[in-house]
Design an enzyme around this catalytic site. Sequence first.
Site, mmCIF file in Angstrom:
data_model
loop_
_atom_site.group_PDB
_atom_site.id
_atom_site.type_symbol
_atom_site.label_atom_id
_atom_site.label_comp_id
_atom_site.label_asym_id
_atom_site.label_seq_id
_atom_site.Cartn_x
_atom_site.Cartn_y
_atom_site.Cartn_z
ATOM 1 N N ARG A 55 -0.443 10.045 16.265
ATOM 2 C CA ARG A 55 -1.110 10.397 15.068
ATOM 3 C C ARG A 55 -0.254 11.206 14.060
ATOM 4 O O ARG A 55 -0.575 11.222 12.846
ATOM 5 C CB ARG A 55 -2.536 11.011 15.404
ATOM 6 C CG ARG A 55 -3.539 10.695 14.207
ATOM 7 C CD ARG A 55 -4.692 11.284 14.455
ATOM 8 N NE ARG A 55 -5.436 11.238 15.630
ATOM 9 C CZ ARG A 55 -5.599 12.068 16.334
ATOM 10 N NH1 ARG A 55 -5.201 13.577 15.900
ATOM 11 N NH2 ARG A 55 -6.130 12.092 17.748
ATOM 12 N N TYR A 108 -8.038 4.479 -11.569
ATOM 13 C CA TYR A 108 -8.285 3.539 -10.766
ATOM 14 C C TYR A 108 -9.467 3.453 -10.322
ATOM 15 O O TYR A 108 -10.171 4.448 -9.955
ATOM 16 C CB TYR A 108 -7.152 3.635 -9.513
ATOM 17 C CG TYR A 108 -7.338 2.635 -8.387
ATOM 18 C CD1 TYR A 108 -6.776 1.409 -8.678
ATOM 19 C CD2 TYR A 108 -7.305 2.923 -7.042
ATOM 20 C CE1 TYR A 108 -6.707 0.305 -7.727
ATOM 21 C CE2 TYR A 108 -7.494 2.012 -6.129
ATOM 22 C CZ TYR A 108 -7.207 0.673 -6.442
ATOM 23 O OH TYR A 108 -7.018 -0.171 -5.350
ATOM 24 N N LYS A 205 2.325 -1.137 -3.443
ATOM 25 C CA LYS A 205 2.829 -1.827 -4.522
ATOM 26 C C LYS A 205 3.996 -1.936 -4.660
ATOM 27 O O LYS A 205 4.830 -2.741 -3.872
ATOM 28 C CB LYS A 205 2.194 -1.226 -5.705
ATOM 29 C CG LYS A 205 0.649 -0.822 -5.646
ATOM 30 C CD LYS A 205 -0.244 -1.760 -5.972
ATOM 31 C CE LYS A 205 -1.631 -1.948 -5.393
ATOM 32 N NZ LYS A 205 -2.509 -0.766 -6.186
#
Length: 390
Positions: A55, A108, A205
């Site tokens: 993790r 956003y 993106k």
Amino acid sequence: MKEDTKIASIGRDKRYTHGAINTPVYHASTLTFDTVRDMKNATANRHKGTLSYGRRGNPTTYALSDAMCALEGADGCFLYPSGLAAISGAILSFVKTGDHILIADGVYEPTRSFAHKILKKMGVQVTFYDPLIGANIKNLIQENTRIIFVESPCSVTMEIQDIPAIAVSAHERGVLVMMDNTWGTPLHFKPFDHGVDFSIHAGTKYIVGHSDAMMGSVSTRKEYYNELCDMSYQMGYAMAPDDAYLALRGIRTLKVRLKQHEKNALKIAQWLETRPEVDHVRHPALKTCPGHEIWKRDFTGSNGLFSFVLKEGHETATTAMMEGMSHFKMGFSWGGYESLILTYYGIKNYRTTTEWNYKGPLIRLHVGLEDPEDLIADLDRAFQRFNDNL
Ligand SMILES: *Cc1c(COP(=O)(O)O)cnc(C)c1O
């Protein structure tokens, strides 16, 4: 090292690659120790890339965070499983009940929704400000203001923010500047040269660049890195190694892809300017984009994502337009090699501070790597369907 060389070289430390060109995908939850001393050392140096537990990171994710730091000129970078997780992780790491946060009104939409649904529930006061406010942001800073959140250009409506001016006002009052720098990418906007304290990316993106993985990152300066890691770690954010591999691979071609996206999109934006249906084009490199002068001053390039506003139109006409496209697929997201189109209805509903008074709908394009002549022909037919249904 020049930028092109850097892009080809970063994140390839032999510790990670063992001589292969690319850092392999390490699937690991447990990373074992030979000695008690090794174990203690790994625990003591958790934020410095030592291997202890999956993790916390593994060689694939460490290679990616090293690469992101090198690209952005940051001291440390924490990785998240998505862009939105990076946004929420960065903000939650630095606010507590009773604090105040300023968020750009064109942010956003899921960031706005996170502020409404999570921050307000925690008792964090939220103010949305005009993205074009510049140095006047100082009038909105309160005693309890902790963060100014910027996104430039704003999502969908593309206003470009005066980040250096906002950062000066913020720092005078000890306020942190967090930026969603997804559009700028680590190549076209250098956040730490413009006063940003935390640079956030939806690597989903352009960094990944092929629409096949999700990733988020937050890069920052030395003084905030340990706290960012500590707090984000408490929330259990961990990035999958396969996706980290795809992001690292995406970085190698980021610059060449961006150049082509930029060239294609500019061609299409200029063609759209000649269309009688179009009120104005919101492409940062064009004068009709709010804040264009700031883009020219602060950014070193554009990319495939921009919007335009139609003079008039209704849902029947835009539906006919969108449903018949050959190359521009209808879909959320952007930054892959392919072209995408979306119509936004009711932009007014996503703003609380600034007005949106245009009569016609807004259309957002992501211009991909297809030949722009095919894309223009696709849009030309789209306008025909639009007009036939108006
Ligand atoms: C897509 C996007 C995000 C969120 O990224 P995900 O990986 O989809 O969670 C954040 N900010 C901007 C500007 C985006 O376009």
